[in-house]
Design an enzyme around this catalytic site. Structure first.
Site, mmCIF file in Angstrom:
data_model
loop_
_atom_site.group_PDB
_atom_site.id
_atom_site.type_symbol
_atom_site.label_atom_id
_atom_site.label_comp_id
_atom_site.label_asym_id
_atom_site.label_seq_id
_atom_site.Cartn_x
_atom_site.Cartn_y
_atom_site.Cartn_z
ATOM 1 N N LYS A 9 -8.360 6.332 -10.829
ATOM 2 C CA LYS A 9 -8.380 6.695 -12.249
ATOM 3 C C LYS A 9 -7.042 6.358 -12.917
ATOM 4 O O LYS A 9 -6.935 6.364 -14.133
ATOM 5 C CB LYS A 9 -8.712 8.184 -12.403
ATOM 6 C CG LYS A 9 -10.175 8.477 -12.075
ATOM 7 C CD LYS A 9 -10.444 9.947 -11.866
ATOM 8 C CE LYS A 9 -10.747 10.650 -13.158
ATOM 9 N NZ LYS A 9 -11.265 12.032 -12.916
ATOM 10 N N HIS A 38 -3.318 4.246 -2.574
ATOM 11 C CA HIS A 38 -4.287 3.366 -1.908
ATOM 12 C C HIS A 38 -4.912 4.069 -0.699
ATOM 13 O O HIS A 38 -6.115 3.987 -0.465
ATOM 14 C CB HIS A 38 -3.600 2.100 -1.402
ATOM 15 C CG HIS A 38 -3.000 1.238 -2.478
ATOM 16 N ND1 HIS A 38 -1.650 1.023 -2.582
ATOM 17 C CD2 HIS A 38 -3.571 0.523 -3.479
ATOM 18 C CE1 HIS A 38 -1.416 0.214 -3.593
ATOM 19 N NE2 HIS A 38 -2.557 -0.103 -4.166
ATOM 20 N N LEU A 44 0.815 -1.217 0.000
ATOM 21 C CA LEU A 44 0.000 0.000 0.000
ATOM 22 C C LEU A 44 0.848 1.266 0.000
ATOM 23 O O LEU A 44 1.880 1.341 0.659
ATOM 24 C CB LEU A 44 -0.928 0.005 1.219
ATOM 25 C CG LEU A 44 -1.900 -1.184 1.313
ATOM 26 C CD1 LEU A 44 -2.780 -1.044 2.560
ATOM 27 C CD2 LEU A 44 -2.749 -1.334 0.063
ATOM 28 N N ARG A 77 4.462 -0.960 -8.283
ATOM 29 C CA ARG A 77 5.563 -1.437 -9.128
ATOM 30 C C ARG A 77 6.730 -0.457 -9.194
ATOM 31 O O ARG A 77 7.783 -0.811 -9.716
ATOM 32 C CB ARG A 77 5.046 -1.747 -10.542
ATOM 33 C CG ARG A 77 4.170 -2.993 -10.588
ATOM 34 C CD ARG A 77 3.872 -3.441 -12.005
ATOM 35 N NE ARG A 77 3.287 -4.764 -12.044
ATOM 36 C CZ ARG A 77 1.978 -5.033 -12.185
ATOM 37 N NH1 ARG A 77 1.112 -4.032 -12.286
ATOM 38 N NH2 ARG A 77 1.537 -6.277 -12.212
HETATM 39 P P1 AMP Z 1 -3.578 -2.128 -7.028
HETATM 40 O O1 AMP Z 1 -3.167 -2.495 -5.638
HETATM 41 O O2 AMP Z 1 -2.465 -1.666 -7.894
HETATM 42 O O3 AMP Z 1 -4.459 -3.170 -7.666
HETATM 43 O O4 AMP Z 1 -4.510 -0.854 -6.867
HETATM 44 C C1 AMP Z 1 -5.652 -0.868 -6.050
HETATM 45 C C2 AMP Z 1 -6.469 0.375 -6.305
HETATM 46 O O5 AMP Z 1 -5.676 1.531 -6.041
HETATM 47 C C3 AMP Z 1 -6.928 0.487 -7.779
HETATM 48 O O6 AMP Z 1 -8.248 0.981 -7.804
HETATM 49 C C4 AMP Z 1 -5.952 1.472 -8.346
HETATM 50 O O7 AMP Z 1 -6.462 2.183 -9.453
HETATM 51 C C5 AMP Z 1 -5.721 2.391 -7.159
HETATM 52 N N1 AMP Z 1 -4.459 3.115 -7.315
HETATM 53 C C6 AMP Z 1 -3.233 2.600 -7.580
HETATM 54 N N2 AMP Z 1 -2.313 3.581 -7.704
HETATM 55 C C7 AMP Z 1 -2.981 4.750 -7.511
HETATM 56 C C8 AMP Z 1 -2.607 6.126 -7.524
HETATM 57 N N3 AMP Z 1 -1.355 6.506 -7.745
HETATM 58 N N4 AMP Z 1 -3.562 7.044 -7.295
HETATM 59 C C9 AMP Z 1 -4.846 6.676 -7.065
HETATM 60 N N5 AMP Z 1 -5.273 5.408 -7.041
HETATM 61 C C10 AMP Z 1 -4.357 4.457 -7.263
#
Ligand code: AMP
Length: 273
Positions: free
Chosen positions: A145, A34, A30, A184
């Protein structure tokens, strides 16, 4: 905060929640992005459920499923401090069975751009998100987004399948220098991180061009490619909210999308106009 791993345990914990429930699905490691989703949820709902699940069905063979960053202890603390009620961290074997009924992403939206580079990725996404929605039964679910195509596909899933919940899109959170936060990013060496800034710089340039009245997609793309010339750019695309390519930017109905490799790391970013 309750930490829940089993399906039945989650059902019971969910059952005990009274009032509105917000849900934030994640793959963990996180970061501030997140956390912004989580805070939005705790601000708008009586209770918040966060899931951390590195979903195998959305990774293609050869992708980073095994090396995807896992930071359970730190994630747990972040959720605790943020006021999360239930942190759901299931095992793969409790989420998936054999020869399952499966959902499929839309033929068009699920297989262009990210979907064409990662065929089947969005099938895995809709499958797991549907399962998680059914388990958590949220009133609102929060998505970034940053993953524009995922967000639009999930909005369509909610609409097409008449799901009784509201998706809440959340703005992309960036580092001070513009780099979009991503789990990442930890793969990037300091040099690669500096190179990766060309992605957000190209989007900023696109934004300035549009504000100055340049609406031609071709002209905007050319300038963006020039800024990212040192990177291995997979695509720059200018589309409407249904992901149909646009020859001219339409104000309030345009997304500019970039995917690029920096070293061995694949990064995506975008701008909503
Ligand atoms: P992930 O853990 O990468 O699957 O992301 C979980 C949620 O966090 C998804 O809805 C992503 O779009 C959101 N998310 C990831 N990176 C960002 C960011 N930099 N800004 C806003 N939301 C994010």
């Amino acid at each position: 905060m309750q930490i829940v791993r089993g399906i039945e345990e989650l059902r019971r914990a969910r059952e005990a929640l009274e009032g509105s429930v917000g849900f934030v699905p994640t793959m963990g490691a996180l970061h501030q992005g997140h956390l912004t989703l989580i805070k939005r949820s705790t601000g708008e709902n009586d209770h918040t459920i966060v899931s951390i699940f590195v979903n195998p069905t959305q990774f293609l063979p050869g992708e980073d499923l095994d090396s995807y960053p896992r930071r359970e202890e730190a994630d747990r603390r972040i959720c605790e401090i943020a006021g999360v009620d239930i942190l759901f961290m299931p095992e793969v074997s409790s989420v998936y069975g054999k020869d399952e009924v499966t959902l499929k992403a839309p033929e068009y939206l699920g297989y262009i751009l990210e979907g064409s580079r990662r065929p089947g990725h969005f099938d895995g996404v809709v499958q797991v998100v549907m399962k998680l929605f059914n388990l958590t039964r949220p009133d609102r679910a929060y998505f970034g987004k940053k993953d524009a195509q995922q967000l639009v596909i999930l909005q369509k899933m909610v609409k097409d399948l008449f799901l009784p919940l509201k998706l809440v899109p959340v703005e992309t959170v960036r580092e001070d220098d513009g780099l979009a936060l991503s789990s990442r990013n930890v793969y990037l060496s300091p040099t690669e991180r500096a190179e990766a800034l060309a992605i957000s710089r190209s989007l900023k340039r696109a934004s300035r061009l549009v504000m100055a009245g340049e609406l031609s997609s071709e002209a905007i793309k050319q300038e963006m490619y020039a800024i990212m010339k040192a990177l291995d750019v997979e695509y720059v695309e200018i589309v409407d909210r249904s992901f149909r390519p646009l020859e001219k930017v339409k104000i309030q109905d345009t997304i500019i999308l970039v995917a690029a490799r920096v070293g061995r790391t694949r990064l995506i970013d975008n701008l909503w106009i």
